[in-house]
Every structure is written in structure tokens, then in C-alpha cells.
Design a protein around this motif. Structure first.
Motif, short mmCIF file in Angstrom:
data_model
loop_
_atom_site.label_atom_id
_atom_site.label_comp_id
_atom_site.label_asym_id
_atom_site.label_seq_id
_atom_site.Cartn_x
_atom_site.Cartn_y
_atom_site.Cartn_z
N HIS A 136 2.87 1.14 -1.53
CA HIS A 136 3.10 2.53 -1.85
C HIS A 136 2.12 3.35 -1.03
CE1 HIS A 136 -0.30 1.49 -4.36
NE2 HIS A 136 -0.42 2.71 -4.88
N HIS A 176 3.87 1.89 -11.67
CA HIS A 176 2.74 2.62 -11.11
C HIS A 176 3.19 4.08 -11.01
CE1 HIS A 176 -1.13 2.73 -9.21
NE2 HIS A 176 -0.66 3.29 -8.11
N ASP A 182 0.09 -1.53 -6.61
CA ASP A 182 -0.64 -1.47 -7.86
C ASP A 182 0.36 -1.62 -9.01
OD1 ASP A 182 -2.61 -0.85 -6.07
OD2 ASP A 182 -2.78 1.23 -6.60
N ASP A 216 -5.52 4.63 -0.86
CA ASP A 216 -6.22 3.36 -0.67
C ASP A 216 -5.32 2.29 -0.06
OD1 ASP A 216 -4.99 3.76 -3.18
OD2 ASP A 216 -6.02 2.06 -4.07
N HIS A 217 -4.03 2.61 0.15
CA HIS A 217 -3.12 1.63 0.73
C HIS A 217 -2.64 2.05 2.12
CE1 HIS A 217 -2.72 -0.55 -3.18
NE2 HIS A 217 -3.26 0.61 -3.56
N HIS A 254 -0.20 5.64 -1.79
CA HIS A 254 -1.49 6.18 -2.24
C HIS A 254 -2.54 5.88 -1.17
CE1 HIS A 254 -0.49 6.36 -6.83
NE2 HIS A 254 -0.09 7.43 -6.16
ZN LIG Z 1 -1.81 3.40 -6.34
#
Ligand SMILES: [Zn+2]
Ligand SMILES: [Zn+2]
Length: 592
Positions: A69, A151, A172, A73-74, A71
Motif C-alpha cells: 500500500h 488496514h 500492514d 513507510d512503504h 503509506h
Molecule cells: Zn500502513
């Protein structure tokens, strides 16, 4: 397969002395098959180090990138992935198909000029983007199965099968049921579905951001507890589980302690599952085994998106007595690529629910009052969205949401997509006030609907567009089921469905309304006039009220980009709206 961890931290990079062993970079994984196929899963800041290592190998570089996804941090490593800048390199990027944006647009978002000096168009490598749904597809010698996780953003888990072994990645993810999350109940419903997805994995890499003690205060944030992941691994016959998405606050010592405690517990219960915490730099050779294939309750479908809605293979139960309404709901359901299961009696409903468990139920009051129907639906899973079709919402009825009649096809489709994808739908129709019959009478007495454009009105919208420097300005009249423009500058047509009307909100509230950026507004972000033509990003409307007190429409300004609107602007808009009101009032006197 060989799996190497380049980042194991969740949420935000956390370098420093307290995270030096498990690492501070956000999630990134390198996976290679015996044949040399390269797959990277997730592009947190760990991607930077991987990129440098790949480049140091020399030669041309091709690979595949799976994104769970988008977000931060990815994906934060994407702009810094050196192999993207080398002409001749070829990369394929895959990620879940969102509702409003392609994967490419979403990734490009973090490379807008405000944030980053170059755009994805300037990457030297040839990059292909692939939007994914749930299903399966192949990357060279790897069979990839995708599954939606739980998520706040649309997120896919990946199951990779190659070289006779299976690696599953789930970040996540939070258990669907709070009771399952906290170990108060065994796996069932959607949580069992998730267990089926990881079944028999040789290596499971799973979101385990919290401890069981921390989880209650973080429920709903979209992450799992370490204890849940260990239970899941045992339940689903996973051979080895690697805990990851470490909380930024988790020190090396704390993680050591947690893992030690977990291992002691497993030893005491004679469990054979191996547990460790993902460590930046660590590599794991996944030995081949006779892993069980993922148990799937559905037919294998192709994961590559070819159509907009990501909803194929799912069904919607419809129990609505009014034939016209039921047909409209069914058409909208089918238009979204879902199966519509109609039922007339409680008995057929129960049978259908058993044979083809729905992802959504749309029912009327009669069905909701029937415990046999509601009971069977609630038995599938607690979180099954149940939507009530009715003329009015009623506070005392406990359903997920309402679909109030009448509705347009486009409205119903947007809502259905959101319910099935378990996302919030940011499109709120204006309510209809009690004096609507009087208001419509007053409007119709003007005998102005569907008349030709007139210079005395066009003059006003022309001045408005020029004064405020907007591409569109209209004099809108709100009819029973549509908004119709007596005058319009810059719009393609002369009317829109009332469901989508911004002006209907002004008419209902009888107050001016300014929306500085529609995409940030819960009422309008998913509105078809925002997502499609004319792509409204800014709206300012002033009510047009006659001397009988009826608000018949608005004078409004529209723009395709967000804007600000000061108090002085509103004053000027009011002055122009007063001129519009005088014109309509004169018509009324003329007709009287
Ligand atoms: Zn996430
Ligand atoms: Zn994350």
C-alpha cells in the motif's frame, strides 16, 4: 527463494543507538528465486541500500516491485532508488488498484515539485505500472497470489510460490475481529480467510507492530500484535514466522526480550513454529518443502486490473421488496462487477447467504425486522456491512449505513464500492428540507426551467467569472431531481443530477458555502463532479432566495484547482447574487 531484509521498521525511520541491531530503515525486502528472478516487496527507506547494492553489481538491471500500500513507510524509498535512474534498466511496479488514482499517480504524488526536485517522468529506466486486484498472476517463475488486508488504506498481502517453497508477506494488517485480535476467540470469518491465505507458508513475514499489552489502545490503527501473529502462525501451520513493522519506539533490548518470551512460550507448548524478529541486513534461505497451497474459498481470478472496480468475484445480497428500488440496486451492484443475489423470502435469503456468503447486504425495513435474515447475515461475520434502503434514516436502527431513496445510479455505485472495500465514502448528498414542495412550486411559477439562455443572466455569470478569475460560474436552479443552469460560463452541460449537486447543499442550508478544496472535504471528495468532469476542486455558492422566502438556487463559482476565498470575496459574490435575485423577483411579479 532467498529473502533479505533491507528495512524492518514501521511508520517512520528510526536510526540511532537503540535500534542499531534490528535497524532503523522502513520496510523493504529483496527476494530472489534460484533462477535469478528479483522481486522487491515494499519500498521504505531500506530500498536505498538495496538500490546501491544492485548498482554495484554492474550490468543492466531488471526487476519487479510489489507494493502493499502507499503509506509513507512503504514507498518513501522510491525517489531514491538508484537503478530507476539508469537508462536501459527495466522495472515493473505492482500495487493495489485504488479507487480514484492509478498506482503511478499515487507514487508520483510524493515526487511533486513541492516535495522532490524531479518527477517519475525523468527516471531513465523503463518503468511499467500494474494495478492489482485480489487474485493470482505470474512473475517469471513465481506464482503471486494477492489478498486484501485489513488496514486503513487499501492494502494487499502477497503470497509468493517458487522453487517449491512459499513466502507470504502481510503488512500492514490488523485482525478483523477485536476478539480474535486479543485471543478471546478462535479464528473465524474474515480472520479465518486471512489464516487460509498464509496457510502452510515456509516463511511468513507479518506486521507485528504492537505487543498484546499495547494493542487495546491502538485497536483500529491497522496493525497486529506480536502475540496474534504467533497464534496465527500456529493455527495456519506456518513453519517460520518473522515479525516485522517494528514500532519506532521499540528498542533492540525490548525486541530481544519479547522474542525470548515468545520462544519460551512456544517451547512450553511444544510448538514447532520458528519465530524471530526481522533484522535489517539478515538473509534467509527458504528451503523447498511440500507447502500446502493457499486454501481459497473462491475461484482463482486474475489479479491484474483491467477494469476500474476491484470487486470481481464478490456477491451482494439484496432483499428489498420494492421491485423498482431492488432493480436499481441490482443494476448498480452489477455495474460494479459484483454478483447480485436477490431474494424474496427469509428462507431463500438464508439459503443464499449459506451458499454464497455476501460481502455486503442491502435490505429494507421488512428484512431488517426479520431475525431470520439479520441473524443469518450477522452469523457470517460481525463486520459484514449491512445497508438499509429507506426513504429516511432512523437513528434507532443498527445498520452500517443507509441508502436513502431516491438515488442516482452513480451515487449507489460509489457507495457500494466503498462498502465492499470497507472504505469511507466521501460523498454526502444534500438533505431535502420539509418545505421542498413549496420551494418547487415557487421555482416552477417562474416558468424559467429549460428556457433559452438570456443576456441579462449571462452578463452576471460573465462578470462573476472575470471578477474572481475562475473558469466556471453558473446561475443554478435546483429542480426536483436535477440542478439546471439558467446561465453558465465554462461548463460542458446545462444540468447535473441533484445527487451530485453542490448547490443543493446551499439551498438546503440557505447559507453561502465555500469549499476551498473538494478533495479534502468529506462531503465532496468522492463526488462524480470532482472525480470526473468538470473536476471541481473549488466551489463558492451564494443562495438565491425569492421574497416568498423560498431558496430556488444559487449563484456559484467553480474552479479546477483549490483556492482561498476571503470575506471580501464573499461580499462581492453576495452583491452579484442580489442582482440575480432581483431579476428572478421581477419575473415573478411579471407572471403574477
Ligand atoms: Zn500502513
Ligand atoms: Zn506501515
Amino acid at each position: 527463494m532467498r529473502v533479505q531484509f533491507w528495512g524492518a521498521r514501521g511508520s517512520i525511520p528510526k536510526p540511532g543507538p537503540s535500534t542499531v541491531r534490528y535497524g532503523g530503515n522502513t520496510l523493504c525486502h529483496e527476494i530472489r528465486t534460484a533462477r535469478g528472478t528479483l522481486v522487491i516487496i515494499d519500498c521504505g527507506t531500506g530500498l536505498h541500500g538495496l538500490g546501491l547494492k544492485l548498482l554495484s553489481g554492474g550490468g543492466s538491471l531488471s526487476g519487479h516491485i510489489l507494493i502493499s500500500h502507499t503509506h509513507w513507510d512503504h514507498i518513501q524509498g522510491v525517489p531514491f532508488f538508484a537503478p530507476f535512474f539508469v537508462p536501459g534498466n527495466k522495472w515493473d511496479i505492482y500495487g493495489p488498484k485504488g479507487l480514484n488514482q492509478s498506482l503511478r499517480e499515487t507514487l508520483a504524488g510524493q515526487m511533486q515539485h513541492t516535495y522532490f526536485p524531479i518527477t517519475p517522468d525523468e527516471f531513465g529506466a523503463a518503468i511499467s505500472y500494474h494495478d492489482l486486484l485480489e487474485g493470482t498472476f505470474e512473475i517469471d517463475d513465481i506464482k503471486v497470489t494477492t489478498r486484501y488486508l485489513n488496514h486503513p488504506a487499501l492494502t494487499l498481502g502477497y503470497r509468493l510460490e517458487a522453487d517449491g517453497s512459499t513466502v507470504v508477506y502481510c503488512c500492514d494488517h490488523e485482525p478483523f475481529s477485536r476478539e480474535v485480535a486479543e485471543g478471546r476467540r478462535g479464528f473465524s470469518g474474515l480472520d479465518q480467510h486471512h489464516a487460509d491465505f498464509v496457510e502452510g507458508a515456509d516463511l511468513l513475514i507479518h506486521d507485528a507492530q504492537y505487543t498484546a499489552a499495547e494493542y487495546p489502545s491502538k485497536a483500529g490503527w491497522g496493525h497486529s500484535s506480536i502475540e496474534f501473529v504467533v497464534r496465527l502462525a500456529q493455527h495456519a501451520n506456518v513453519k517460520r514466522v518473522v515479525l516485522t513493522h517494528h514500532d519506532p519506539m521499540r528498542t533492540d533490548e525490548a525486541l530481544d526480550g519479547i522474542v525470548e518470551k515468545i520462544r519460551d512460550g512456544l517451547k512450553a507448548s511444544r510448538s514447532t513454529v520458528l519465530v524471530s524478529a526481522a533484522t535489517e541486513g539478515e538473509a534467509i534461505e527458504v528451503a523447498s518443502s511440500d507447502a500446502l497451497p493457499a486454501r481459497s474459498s473462491r475461484e482463482e481470478s486474475r489479479a491484474m486490473a483491467s477494469v476500474k472496480p476491484a470487486l470481481s468475484q464478490q456477491s451482494v445480497l439484496i432483499k428489498v421488496a420494492d421491485v423498482k428500488v431492488a432493480t436499481a440496486v441490482g443494476n448498480a451492484v452489477r455495474a460494479e462487477g459484483l454478483r447480485a443475489n436477490f431474494c424474496s423470502s427469509a428462507e431463500t435469503a438464508r439459503k443464499l447467504i449459506e451458499q454464497d456468503p455476501p460481502s455486503l447486504a442491502i435490505i429494507d425495513h421488512a428484512a431488517a425486522d426479520d431475525d431470520r435474515v439479520l441473524g443469518a447475515l450477522r452469523a457470517i461475520k460481525d463486520e459484514l456491512p449491512i445497508v438499509m434502503v429507506a426513504a429516511h434514516e432512523r437513528q434507532e436502527v443498527d445498520v452500517t449505513d443507509w441508502l436513502t431513496t431516491p438515488f442516482t445510479d452513480s451515487y449507489a455505485r460509489t457507495k457500494i464500492r466503498a462498502w465492499v472495500l470497507r472504505e469511507a465514502c466521501r460523498w454526502i448528498r444534500a438533505p431535502i428540507s420539509e418545505n421542498e414542495p413549496a420551494r418547487l412550486r415557487s421555482l416552477r411559477e417562474l416558468n424559467i426551467l429549460d428556457t433559452e439562455p438570456e443576456e441579462r443572466f449571462d452578463r452576471i455569470t460573465r462578470v462573476a467569472a472575470a471578477l474572481f478569475n475562475v473558469p466556471m460560474a453558473t446561475i443554478t436552479l435546483l429542480d426536483e431531481s436535477r440542478q439546471w443552469f439558467k446561465s453558465c460560463q465554462g461548463t460542458a452541460g446545462r444540468e447535473d443530477p441533484r445527487d451530485a449537486s453542490f448547490c443543493a447543499h446551499v439551498v438546503y442550508n440557505r447559507e453561502p458555502m465555500v469549499v476551498v478544496d473538494t478533495l479534502r472535504d468529506e462531503r465532496f471528495a468522492d463526488n462524480p463532479l470532482v472525480l470526473g468532469g468538470p473536476r471541481i476542486r473549488f466551489y463558492a455558492g451564494y443562495p438565491v432566495t425569492l421574497s416568498d422566502g423560498c431558496c430556488i438556487g444559487t449563484l456559484c463559482l467553480l474552479d479546477t484547482r483549490p483556492r482561498t476565498f476571503e470575506a471580501i470575496d464573499l461580499k462581492q459574490l453576495r452583491d452579484l447574487a442580489l442582482i440575480v435575485m432581483e431579476q428572478f423577483q421581477a419575473l415573478k411579479v411579471g407572471h403574477a
